[in-house]
Enzyme design. Structure first.
Site, PDB file in Angstrom:
ATOM      1  N   SER A   1       0.864  -1.189   0.000  1.00  0.00           N
ATOM      2  CA  SER A   1       0.000   0.000   0.000  1.00  0.00           C
ATOM      3  C   SER A   1       0.895   1.232   0.000  1.00  0.00           C
ATOM      4  O   SER A   1       2.032   1.167   0.489  1.00  0.00           O
ATOM      5  CB  SER A   1      -0.865   0.007   1.272  1.00  0.00           C
ATOM      6  OG  SER A   1      -1.470   1.280   1.446  1.00  0.00           O
TER       7      SER A   1
ATOM      8  N   TYR B   1      -1.039  -0.843  10.510  1.00  0.00           N
ATOM      9  CA  TYR B   1      -1.199  -1.156   9.083  1.00  0.00           C
ATOM     10  C   TYR B   1      -0.014  -0.596   8.294  1.00  0.00           C
ATOM     11  O   TYR B   1       0.577  -1.287   7.466  1.00  0.00           O
ATOM     12  CB  TYR B   1      -2.514  -0.555   8.600  1.00  0.00           C
ATOM     13  CG  TYR B   1      -2.876  -0.785   7.152  1.00  0.00           C
ATOM     14  CD1 TYR B   1      -3.569  -1.920   6.764  1.00  0.00           C
ATOM     15  CD2 TYR B   1      -2.570   0.158   6.173  1.00  0.00           C
ATOM     16  CE1 TYR B   1      -3.940  -2.123   5.436  1.00  0.00           C
ATOM     17  CE2 TYR B   1      -2.930  -0.023   4.847  1.00  0.00           C
ATOM     18  CZ  TYR B   1      -3.620  -1.165   4.479  1.00  0.00           C
ATOM     19  OH  TYR B   1      -3.985  -1.352   3.169  1.00  0.00           O
TER      20      TYR B   1
ATOM     21  N   LYS C   1       2.613  -2.827   6.219  1.00  0.00           N
ATOM     22  CA  LYS C   1       2.760  -2.659   4.769  1.00  0.00           C
ATOM     23  C   LYS C   1       4.206  -2.279   4.413  1.00  0.00           C
ATOM     24  O   LYS C   1       4.719  -2.701   3.369  1.00  0.00           O
ATOM     25  CB  LYS C   1       1.784  -1.616   4.239  1.00  0.00           C
ATOM     26  CG  LYS C   1       0.315  -2.049   4.302  1.00  0.00           C
ATOM     27  CD  LYS C   1       0.016  -3.253   3.442  1.00  0.00           C
ATOM     28  CE  LYS C   1      -1.475  -3.546   3.353  1.00  0.00           C
ATOM     29  NZ  LYS C   1      -1.762  -4.817   2.640  1.00  0.00           N
TER      30      LYS C   1
HETATM   31  P1  NAD Z   1     -11.779  -6.113   1.261  1.00  0.00           P
HETATM   32  O1  NAD Z   1     -12.210  -5.928   2.666  1.00  0.00           O
HETATM   33  O2  NAD Z   1     -12.720  -5.782   0.176  1.00  0.00           O
HETATM   34  O3  NAD Z   1     -11.276  -7.598   1.047  1.00  0.00           O
HETATM   35  C1  NAD Z   1     -10.393  -8.197   1.962  1.00  0.00           C
HETATM   36  C2  NAD Z   1     -10.646  -9.685   1.987  1.00  0.00           C
HETATM   37  O4  NAD Z   1      -9.705 -10.265   2.917  1.00  0.00           O
HETATM   38  C3  NAD Z   1     -12.053 -10.038   2.491  1.00  0.00           C
HETATM   39  O5  NAD Z   1     -12.652 -10.982   1.630  1.00  0.00           O
HETATM   40  C4  NAD Z   1     -11.809 -10.608   3.877  1.00  0.00           C
HETATM   41  O6  NAD Z   1     -12.768 -11.586   4.248  1.00  0.00           O
HETATM   42  C5  NAD Z   1     -10.420 -11.198   3.700  1.00  0.00           C
HETATM   43  N1  NAD Z   1      -9.733 -11.411   4.982  1.00  0.00           N
HETATM   44  C6  NAD Z   1      -9.697 -10.590   6.051  1.00  0.00           C
HETATM   45  N2  NAD Z   1      -9.022 -11.175   7.049  1.00  0.00           N
HETATM   46  C7  NAD Z   1      -8.626 -12.385   6.596  1.00  0.00           C
HETATM   47  C8  NAD Z   1      -7.915 -13.462   7.170  1.00  0.00           C
HETATM   48  N3  NAD Z   1      -7.457 -13.415   8.432  1.00  0.00           N
HETATM   49  N4  NAD Z   1      -7.698 -14.561   6.422  1.00  0.00           N
HETATM   50  C9  NAD Z   1      -8.157 -14.635   5.144  1.00  0.00           C
HETATM   51  N5  NAD Z   1      -8.846 -13.666   4.558  1.00  0.00           N
HETATM   52  C10 NAD Z   1      -9.081 -12.551   5.281  1.00  0.00           C
HETATM   53  O7  NAD Z   1     -10.429  -5.255   1.147  1.00  0.00           O
HETATM   54  P2  NAD Z   1      -9.560  -4.818  -0.100  1.00  0.00           P
HETATM   55  O8  NAD Z   1      -9.580  -3.355  -0.138  1.00  0.00           O
HETATM   56  O9  NAD Z   1      -9.887  -5.604  -1.313  1.00  0.00           O
HETATM   57  O10 NAD Z   1      -8.119  -5.231   0.429  1.00  0.00           O
HETATM   58  C11 NAD Z   1      -7.318  -6.218  -0.188  1.00  0.00           C
HETATM   59  C12 NAD Z   1      -5.858  -5.857   0.059  1.00  0.00           C
HETATM   60  O11 NAD Z   1      -5.555  -4.606  -0.556  1.00  0.00           O
HETATM   61  C13 NAD Z   1      -5.501  -5.706   1.540  1.00  0.00           C
HETATM   62  O12 NAD Z   1      -4.223  -6.250   1.773  1.00  0.00           O
HETATM   63  C14 NAD Z   1      -5.473  -4.211   1.723  1.00  0.00           C
HETATM   64  O13 NAD Z   1      -4.644  -3.828   2.788  1.00  0.00           O
HETATM   65  C15 NAD Z   1      -4.907  -3.783   0.381  1.00  0.00           C
HETATM   66  N6  NAD Z   1      -5.138  -2.383   0.055  1.00  0.00           N
HETATM   67  C16 NAD Z   1      -6.405  -1.885  -0.046  1.00  0.00           C
HETATM   68  C17 NAD Z   1      -6.577  -0.533  -0.316  1.00  0.00           C
HETATM   69  C18 NAD Z   1      -7.955   0.094  -0.433  1.00  0.00           C
HETATM   70  O14 NAD Z   1      -8.020   1.333  -0.478  1.00  0.00           O
HETATM   71  N7  NAD Z   1      -9.029  -0.681  -0.482  1.00  0.00           N
HETATM   72  C19 NAD Z   1      -5.463   0.289  -0.490  1.00  0.00           C
HETATM   73  C20 NAD Z   1      -4.195  -0.252  -0.395  1.00  0.00           C
HETATM   74  C21 NAD Z   1      -4.040  -1.593  -0.129  1.00  0.00           C
END
Ligand code: NAD
Length: 276
Positions: free
Chosen positions: A140, A153, A157
């Site tokens: 991220s 977080y 990251k």
């Molecule tokens: P999201 O909440 O839509 O999806 C996350 C998924 O991870 C969910 O299906 C959840 O059930 C699953 N999850 C959570 N804890 C878990 C565990 N212990 N074991 C297995 N699965 C688990 O979130 P997203 O935005 O799609 O995030 C996906 C990745 O992208 C993450 O690593 C997040 O940090 C990263 N990210 C997201 C953003 C953003 O703005 N959305 C920005 C930068 C990075």
């Protein structure tokens, strides 16, 4: 020929958001995919939709045995493992350091960072035997600049970015590439969960969220999960076969600094202070 024909991938956190969009795209491009998540209802529904090239496994990435089981399943059912995509994650506790319980800090680090380490540990012997592999870690912009997230977080990251580099230097010698992706703000259910909203309430707010996120970076639209999925597709495919140890920043320019519009506004204010 599709970009991932013949390849097998594991995607953690594949029930929702970026992971779900990636699973859909990977399968569309010819891959067979193990979707690993703790949201069984949604994970199974998505997997059913994706058909026979998708398998779902309840996988809590904080548990070493669960990650190993997902890798074992991919090899047992699909015969190989070409891509490990450690994507599962979620925000930590947004609070001053003195108010964050140590357990909460540990939990965020376990989901975001420790899980990626465990995944690499168990995927590598298989990829070494095959003579190739692509590991994708979800980082991220919060991992290399401040102000985008809670402390735990951001720290986790940052660790992912450095784990990507150190692992890439070791594993590149075995033709296993290790890269990470750093999104900015992506319109996913992560914000629904962080705000403690229902899916329905969040769905109603999505147009407003998109409008707001569009103002963050020079590219004047919100980032969607599919934008990140396309970057992951490239890293999983042979098209990126010379890319190793990279932090692929997919943020519309966000992390470069202020937008031109903000810059103009700030310069105007300085002008006002100087000239009255
Ligand atoms: P999201 O909440 O839509 O999806 C996350 C998924 O991870 C969910 O299906 C959840 O059930 C699953 N999850 C959570 N804890 C878990 C565990 N212990 N074991 C297995 N699965 C688990 O979130 P997203 O935005 O799609 O995030 C996906 C990745 O992208 C993450 O690593 C997040 O940090 C990263 N990210 C997201 C953003 C953003 O703005 N959305 C920005 C930068 C990075």
């Amino acid at each position: 020929m599709a970009k991932l024909d013949g390849k097998v991938a594991i995607i953690t956190g594949a029930a929702d958001g970026i992971g779900e969009a990636s699973a859909r795209l990977f399968i569309q491009e010819g891959a067979r995919v193990v979707l690993a998540d703790i949201d069984d209802e949604k994970g199974q529904a998505v997997t059913r939709e994706l058909g026979r090239n998708a398998l779902y496994l309840h996988t809590d990435v904080t548990l070493e045995a669960d990650i190993k089981a997902a890798i074992d399943l991919a090899v047992r059912e699909f015969g190989r493992l070409d891509c490990l995509y450690s994507n599962a994650g979620g925000a930590g506790m947004f609070a001053p350091i003195q108010d964050i319980p140590v357990d909460a800090f540990d939990q965020t680090v376990a989901i975001v960072l420790r899980a990626a380490f465990i995944g690499i540990k168990y995927a590598v012997p298989i990829m070494k035997t095959q003579g190739s592999g692509s590991v994708i870690n979800m980082a991220s912009v919060a991992g290399f600049r401040t102000g985008d997230s809670d402390h735990s977080y951001a720290v986790a990251k940052a660790g992912i970015i450095q784990l990507t580099r150190t692992a890439a230097m070791e594993l590149g010698e075995s033709n296993i590439r290790v890269n990470c992706i750093s999104p900015g703000f992506v319109v996913t259910g992560a914000f629904q969960k962080a705000a403690g909203m229902t899916r329905e309430a969040y769905a109603r707010r999505i147009p407003k969220v998109k409008e707001h996120f569009a103002t963050f970076q020079p590219i004047r639209r919100a980032c969607l999960p599919e934008d990140i999925a396309r970057a992951a597709l490239w890293l999983a495919s042979d098209e990126s076969s010379f890319v190793n140890g990279a932090n692929l920043v997919v943020d519309g320019g966000l992390s470069n600094g202020k937008t031109w519009t903000q810059c103009l506004a700030d310069m105007g204010q300085i002008g006002n202070v100087l000239l009255g």
